[in-house]
Scaffold this motif. Structure first.
Motif, PDB file in Angstrom:
ATOM      1  N   ALA A  18       0.763  -1.324   0.044  1.00 23.09           N
ATOM      2  CA  ALA A  18      -0.055   0.162  -0.104  1.00 23.09           C
ATOM      3  C   ALA A  18       0.720   1.197   0.072  1.00 23.09           C
ATOM      4  CB  ALA A  18      -0.914   0.071   1.305  1.00 23.09           C
ATOM      5  N   ASP A  19       1.878   1.185   0.618  1.00 23.76           N
ATOM      6  CA  ASP A  19       2.957   2.316   0.749  1.00 23.76           C
ATOM      7  C   ASP A  19       4.345   1.801   0.914  1.00 23.76           C
ATOM      8  OD1 ASP A  19       4.661   4.268   1.454  1.00 23.76           O
ATOM      9  OD2 ASP A  19       2.986   5.478   2.619  1.00 23.76           O
ATOM     10  N   TRP A  20       4.992   1.654  -0.147  1.00 25.57           N
ATOM     11  CA  TRP A  20       6.237   1.048  -0.235  1.00 25.57           C
ATOM     12  C   TRP A  20       7.424   1.642   0.485  1.00 25.57           C
ATOM     13  CZ3 TRP A  20      10.546   1.270  -4.519  1.00 25.57           C
ATOM     14  CH2 TRP A  20      11.337   0.321  -4.263  1.00 25.57           C
ATOM     15  N   ASP A  21       7.430   2.916   0.451  1.00 19.94           N
ATOM     16  CA  ASP A  21       8.464   3.643   1.280  1.00 19.94           C
ATOM     17  C   ASP A  21       8.218   3.385   2.884  1.00 19.94           C
ATOM     18  OD1 ASP A  21      10.199   5.799  -0.437  1.00 19.94           O
ATOM     19  OD2 ASP A  21       8.256   5.364  -1.469  1.00 19.94           O
ATOM     20  N   ALA A  22       6.823   3.273   3.050  1.00 15.83           N
ATOM     21  CA  ALA A  22       6.699   3.132   4.570  1.00 15.83           C
ATOM     22  C   ALA A  22       7.013   1.899   4.815  1.00 15.83           C
ATOM     23  CB  ALA A  22       5.083   3.349   4.922  1.00 15.83           C
ATOM     24  N   SER A  23       6.929   0.717   4.165  1.00 14.16           N
ATOM     25  CA  SER A  23       7.186  -0.744   4.445  1.00 14.16           C
ATOM     26  C   SER A  23       8.872  -0.452   4.557  1.00 14.16           C
ATOM     27  CB  SER A  23       6.745  -1.557   3.452  1.00 14.16           C
ATOM     28  OG  SER A  23       7.104  -2.964   3.653  1.00 14.16           O
ATOM     29  N   MET A  24       9.664   0.033   3.585  1.00 21.05           N
ATOM     30  CA  MET A  24      11.124   0.111   3.694  1.00 21.05           C
ATOM     31  C   MET A  24      11.479   0.662   4.875  1.00 21.05           C
ATOM     32  SD  MET A  24      12.638   1.254  -0.112  1.00 21.05           S
ATOM     33  CE  MET A  24      11.362   2.530  -0.527  1.00 21.05           C
ATOM     34  N   ALA A  25      10.771   1.601   5.616  1.00 20.06           N
ATOM     35  CA  ALA A  25      11.439   2.332   6.624  1.00 20.06           C
ATOM     36  C   ALA A  25      11.002   1.382   7.655  1.00 20.06           C
ATOM     37  CB  ALA A  25      10.603   3.636   6.898  1.00 20.06           C
ATOM     38  N   TYR A  26       9.860   0.578   7.838  1.00 22.54           N
ATOM     39  CA  TYR A  26       9.528  -0.250   9.004  1.00 22.54           C
ATOM     40  C   TYR A  26      10.328  -1.498   9.133  1.00 22.54           C
ATOM     41  CZ  TYR A  26       6.923  -3.430  11.885  1.00 22.54           C
ATOM     42  OH  TYR A  26       6.413  -4.326  12.779  1.00 22.54           O
ATOM     43  N   GLN A  27      10.501  -1.983   8.028  1.00 22.03           N
ATOM     44  CA  GLN A  27      11.631  -3.133   7.853  1.00 22.03           C
ATOM     45  C   GLN A  27      12.969  -2.844   8.307  1.00 22.03           C
ATOM     46  OE1 GLN A  27      11.244  -6.016   4.592  1.00 22.03           O
ATOM     47  NE2 GLN A  27       9.321  -5.098   4.125  1.00 22.03           N
ATOM     48  N   ALA A  28      13.340  -1.808   7.811  1.00 29.21           N
ATOM     49  CA  ALA A  28      14.804  -1.151   8.360  1.00 29.21           C
ATOM     50  C   ALA A  28      14.835  -1.061   9.672  1.00 29.21           C
ATOM     51  CB  ALA A  28      15.138   0.062   7.679  1.00 29.21           C
ATOM     52  N   ALA A  29      13.597  -0.329  10.462  1.00 34.31           N
ATOM     53  CA  ALA A  29      13.618  -0.134  11.648  1.00 34.31           C
ATOM     54  C   ALA A  29      13.434  -1.383  12.733  1.00 34.31           C
ATOM     55  CB  ALA A  29      12.146   0.586  12.176  1.00 34.31           C
ATOM     56  N   VAL A  30      12.756  -2.614  12.091  1.00 33.76           N
ATOM     57  CA  VAL A  30      12.751  -3.785  12.903  1.00 33.76           C
ATOM     58  C   VAL A  30      13.915  -4.577  12.696  1.00 33.76           C
ATOM     59  CG1 VAL A  30      10.085  -3.698  12.756  1.00 33.76           C
ATOM     60  CG2 VAL A  30      11.595  -5.034  10.992  1.00 33.76           C
ATOM     61  N   LEU A  31      14.560  -4.505  11.612  1.00 36.54           N
ATOM     62  CA  LEU A  31      15.964  -5.294  11.417  1.00 36.54           C
ATOM     63  C   LEU A  31      17.142  -4.419  12.066  1.00 36.54           C
ATOM     64  CD1 LEU A  31      15.646  -6.394   7.574  1.00 36.54           C
ATOM     65  CD2 LEU A  31      15.442  -7.868   9.491  1.00 36.54           C
ATOM     66  N   GLY A  32      16.999  -3.317  12.132  1.00 36.50           N
ATOM     67  CA  GLY A  32      18.122  -2.442  12.841  1.00 36.50           C
ATOM     68  C   GLY A  32      18.649  -3.207  14.387  1.00 36.50           C
ATOM     69  N   PRO A  33      17.594  -3.531  15.087  1.00 38.95           N
ATOM     70  CA  PRO A  33      18.031  -4.010  16.395  1.00 38.95           C
ATOM     71  C   PRO A  33      18.750  -5.452  16.385  1.00 38.95           C
ATOM     72  CG  PRO A  33      15.948  -3.032  16.524  1.00 38.95           C
ATOM     73  CD  PRO A  33      16.157  -3.207  15.185  1.00 38.95           C
ATOM     74  N   LEU A  34      18.443  -5.905  15.351  1.00 39.35           N
ATOM     75  CA  LEU A  34      18.931  -7.343  15.160  1.00 39.35           C
ATOM     76  C   LEU A  34      20.339  -7.081  14.528  1.00 39.35           C
ATOM     77  CD1 LEU A  34      16.092  -9.399  13.336  1.00 39.35           C
ATOM     78  CD2 LEU A  34      17.011  -9.363  15.891  1.00 39.35           C
ATOM     79  N   LEU A  35      20.754  -6.223  13.954  1.00 35.35           N
ATOM     80  CA  LEU A  35      22.251  -6.057  13.265  1.00 35.35           C
ATOM     81  C   LEU A  35      23.010  -5.269  14.259  1.00 35.35           C
ATOM     82  CD1 LEU A  35      20.654  -6.352  10.677  1.00 35.35           C
ATOM     83  CD2 LEU A  35      21.925  -4.102   9.880  1.00 35.35           C
ATOM     84  N   GLY A  36      22.457  -4.766  15.536  1.00 36.23           N
ATOM     85  CA  GLY A  36      23.279  -4.051  16.446  1.00 36.23           C
ATOM     86  C   GLY A  36      23.868  -2.740  16.216  1.00 36.23           C
TER      87      GLY A  36
END
Length: 253
Positions: free
Chosen positions: A22-40
């Protein structure tokens, strides 16, 4: 995996991939935000070895990581680079098979292989080659991040289709759904990927794309990852990670 099957599938899908959101840019930002903590704590030098049109790679680049994207589909990889540039992010990209990564050894802090991409490898030697290459390009103690469908449950029930996706876009509603035909081995399945777009009036424009996937269980993936030289293998469920698929993390030994 037959190179042509997966490559043709994603070459064809690349211009329309964003329409599944529905909003690709919003999905990009959200996925980066949830993957970020796993990366450290970063920033990290990241290889997204199945970057597609950039859904994870662009989000991570905009979050401050130094990201390189590669993909079997040259059409998808080229679009990822262009979309990143349009958003003010730097994302060098390359068309590359994850089984033969064209990068020097020990140069990345993180390798990402997301969106069920590993499932396009249909034999054990293919999976082994891909994971060995990911291990090779990681520095010592580097992080592997894989995401896959929850195939433990799907292999048990063998559904004929996952739930459809309906996205409201500027063009109107776009409907994406798949039909699955399971092989006799109970592990692999052929998928027909349908995308319906408004065609004017009461008509719909329909695109159909086909490919094959291997429904790898967590136990199978864990065994492959461990054999490739990774340790500290952990699975993160969507309820805990916030990501839409189960996520595996592991460290290069």
């Amino acid at each position: 995996m037959t190179d042509s099957s997966a490559r043709d599938f994603y070459d064809s899908l690349a211009p329309d991939y964003h329409r599944m959101f529905a909003d690709w840019d919003a999905s990009m930002a959200y996925q980066a935000a949830v993957l970020g903590p796993l990366l450290g704590p970063g920033p990290h030098r990241v290889l997204d070895c199945s970057c597609g049109i950039g859904t994870q790679a662009i989000g991570l680049a905009l979050a401050g990581h130094r990201v390189v994207g590669s993909d079997l589909s040259p059409v998808a990889a080229a679009r990822a680079g262009a979309e990143a540039s349009a958003r003010g992010a730097r994302l060098p990209t390359a068309a590359a098979d994850m089984r033969r990564l064209p990068f020097a050894s020990s140069v990345f802090d993180v390798v990402v292989c997301a969106d069920n991409s590993l499932a396009h490898l249909l034999t054990a030697p293919d999976v082994q080659a891909a994971l060995a290459g990911m291990r090779r390009v990681l520095r010592g103690d580097g992080l592997l991040v894989l995401t896959l469908r929850d195939y433990d449950e799907l292999r048990r029930t063998r559904p004929g289709a996952p739930p459809p996706q309906v996205s409201g876009t500027s063009e109107g509603r776009v409907i994406t759904f798949q039909l699955w035909q399971w092989h006799e081995d109970g592990e692999r399945y052929d998928q027909e990927h349908f995308q319906l777009r408004p065609g004017g009036g009461d008509d719909w424009s329909v695109r159909v794309r086909r490919t094959t996937s291997w429904a790898l269980t967590r136990a199978q993936v864990t065994e492959f990852v461990t054999a490739a030289g990774f340790v500290d293998v952990r699975w993160h469920d969507p309820a805990s990670s916030g990501f839409y698929q189960p996520v595996l993390t592991a460290r290069a030994a």
